[in-house]
Write a protein that holds these residues in place. Structure first.
Motif, mmCIF file in Angstrom:
data_model
loop_
_atom_site.group_PDB
_atom_site.id
_atom_site.type_symbol
_atom_site.label_atom_id
_atom_site.label_comp_id
_atom_site.label_asym_id
_atom_site.label_seq_id
_atom_site.Cartn_x
_atom_site.Cartn_y
_atom_site.Cartn_z
ATOM 1 N N LEU A 38 53.853 49.105 83.985
ATOM 2 C CA LEU A 38 53.836 49.176 85.440
ATOM 3 C C LEU A 38 53.003 48.054 86.052
ATOM 4 C CD1 LEU A 38 54.788 50.626 87.989
ATOM 5 C CD2 LEU A 38 52.831 52.166 87.749
ATOM 6 N N GLY A 39 51.921 47.680 85.404
ATOM 7 C CA GLY A 39 51.094 46.577 85.896
ATOM 8 C C GLY A 39 51.869 45.269 85.921
ATOM 9 N N ASP A 40 52.649 45.010 84.882
ATOM 10 C CA ASP A 40 53.475 43.800 84.826
ATOM 11 C C ASP A 40 54.543 43.811 85.907
ATOM 12 O OD1 ASP A 40 52.068 42.749 82.689
ATOM 13 O OD2 ASP A 40 53.612 43.202 81.191
ATOM 14 N N VAL A 41 55.167 44.967 86.110
ATOM 15 C CA VAL A 41 56.226 45.079 87.111
ATOM 16 C C VAL A 41 55.634 44.883 88.515
ATOM 17 C CG1 VAL A 41 58.033 46.570 88.072
ATOM 18 C CG2 VAL A 41 57.605 46.556 85.605
ATOM 19 N N ALA A 42 54.463 45.460 88.768
ATOM 20 C CA ALA A 42 53.790 45.287 90.061
ATOM 21 C C ALA A 42 53.396 43.826 90.269
ATOM 22 C CB ALA A 42 52.564 46.193 90.138
ATOM 23 N N TYR A 43 52.993 43.152 89.198
ATOM 24 C CA TYR A 43 52.653 41.727 89.267
ATOM 25 C C TYR A 43 53.867 40.923 89.728
ATOM 26 C CZ TYR A 43 51.689 37.002 87.572
ATOM 27 O OH TYR A 43 51.539 35.634 87.482
ATOM 28 N N VAL A 44 55.032 41.199 89.153
ATOM 29 C CA VAL A 44 56.263 40.499 89.527
ATOM 30 C C VAL A 44 56.573 40.758 90.999
ATOM 31 C CG1 VAL A 44 58.777 40.411 89.183
ATOM 32 C CG2 VAL A 44 57.234 40.482 87.204
ATOM 33 N N LEU A 45 56.440 41.997 91.417
ATOM 34 C CA LEU A 45 56.702 42.361 92.811
ATOM 35 C C LEU A 45 55.813 41.557 93.750
ATOM 36 C CD1 LEU A 45 58.096 44.268 94.872
ATOM 37 C CD2 LEU A 45 56.242 45.889 94.445
ATOM 38 N N LYS A 46 54.524 41.546 93.465
ATOM 39 C CA LYS A 46 53.570 40.832 94.318
ATOM 40 C C LYS A 46 53.846 39.335 94.311
ATOM 41 C CE LYS A 46 49.215 40.703 93.026
ATOM 42 N NZ LYS A 46 47.773 40.973 92.874
ATOM 43 N N GLU A 47 54.038 38.760 93.147
ATOM 44 C CA GLU A 47 54.288 37.324 93.032
ATOM 45 C C GLU A 47 55.517 36.913 93.841
ATOM 46 O OE1 GLU A 47 53.139 34.527 90.704
ATOM 47 O OE2 GLU A 47 51.287 35.623 91.083
#
Length: 174
Positions: free
Chosen positions: A103-112
């Motif tokens: 989930l942290g990686d997916v949230a990172y992609v979203l934010k980026e």
């Protein structure tokens, strides 16, 4: 071991519910499978019990982790800005993060992607990744925080409202 009716996350598919655990004979050997129904699209997956961890099947995050992820979306200190990196390389990197199921990686992609969209217009592929990341993050956070997915989605969009407004203004002026 997951249980019947337990909510789980399958990488790149999102939140699902274990409907049953069944045995099937394949090639002369009997194997047990989790039958998981993905809630967003009603797709049914068969996940071998012995391979569930390897494919990334995991429980929905808890409330504490959900709040931490929500806060990480607000934090822009780790964003170095759009560097002009080849969109194809970035697309592959982001696709891998979405497939990781973390989930942290997916949230990172979203934010980026939201923040890169502030500096340049996102390609069709990037917009698709943004939508996929939004769907995965908002659904899991909705379950983790016992809230409505649409509310979570709206809050995330509000966090990036300045970015969305800037992008829309650029598109209107063209």
């Amino acid at each position: 071991m997951f249980h019947i009716n337990e909510l789980v996350v399958y990488p790149s598919q999102g939140v699902g519910r274990v409907e049953r655990i069944e045995s099937q004979e394949i090639g002369g050997a009997t194997a047990e499978f989790y039958i998981v129904r993905i809630l967003s699209n009603n797709v049914t997956l068969m996940v071998p019990v012995t391979n569930a961890t390897n494919v990334g099947l995991r429980s929905v995050c808890n409330m504490k982790t959900g709040m931490e992820i929500f806060e990480s979306l607000k934090d822009r200190s780790d964003f170095t800005g759009y560097t002009g990196q080849n969109w194809n390389r970035r697309y592959r990197e982001y696709s891998e993060k979405l497939k990781s199921g973390d989930l942290g990686d997916v949230a990172y992609v979203l934010k980026e992607l939201f923040l890169i969209g502030n500096d340049k217009e996102l390609s069709f592929g990037e917009r698709r990744l943004l939508e996929q990341a939004m769907s995965l993050v908002s659904m899991e956070l909705a379950f983790a925080l016992s809230r409505d997915q649409e509310e979570i989605r709206e809050e995330i969009e509000e966090m990036f409202a300045d970015v969305i407004a800037d992008t829309e203004n650029v598109e209107k002026s063209e």
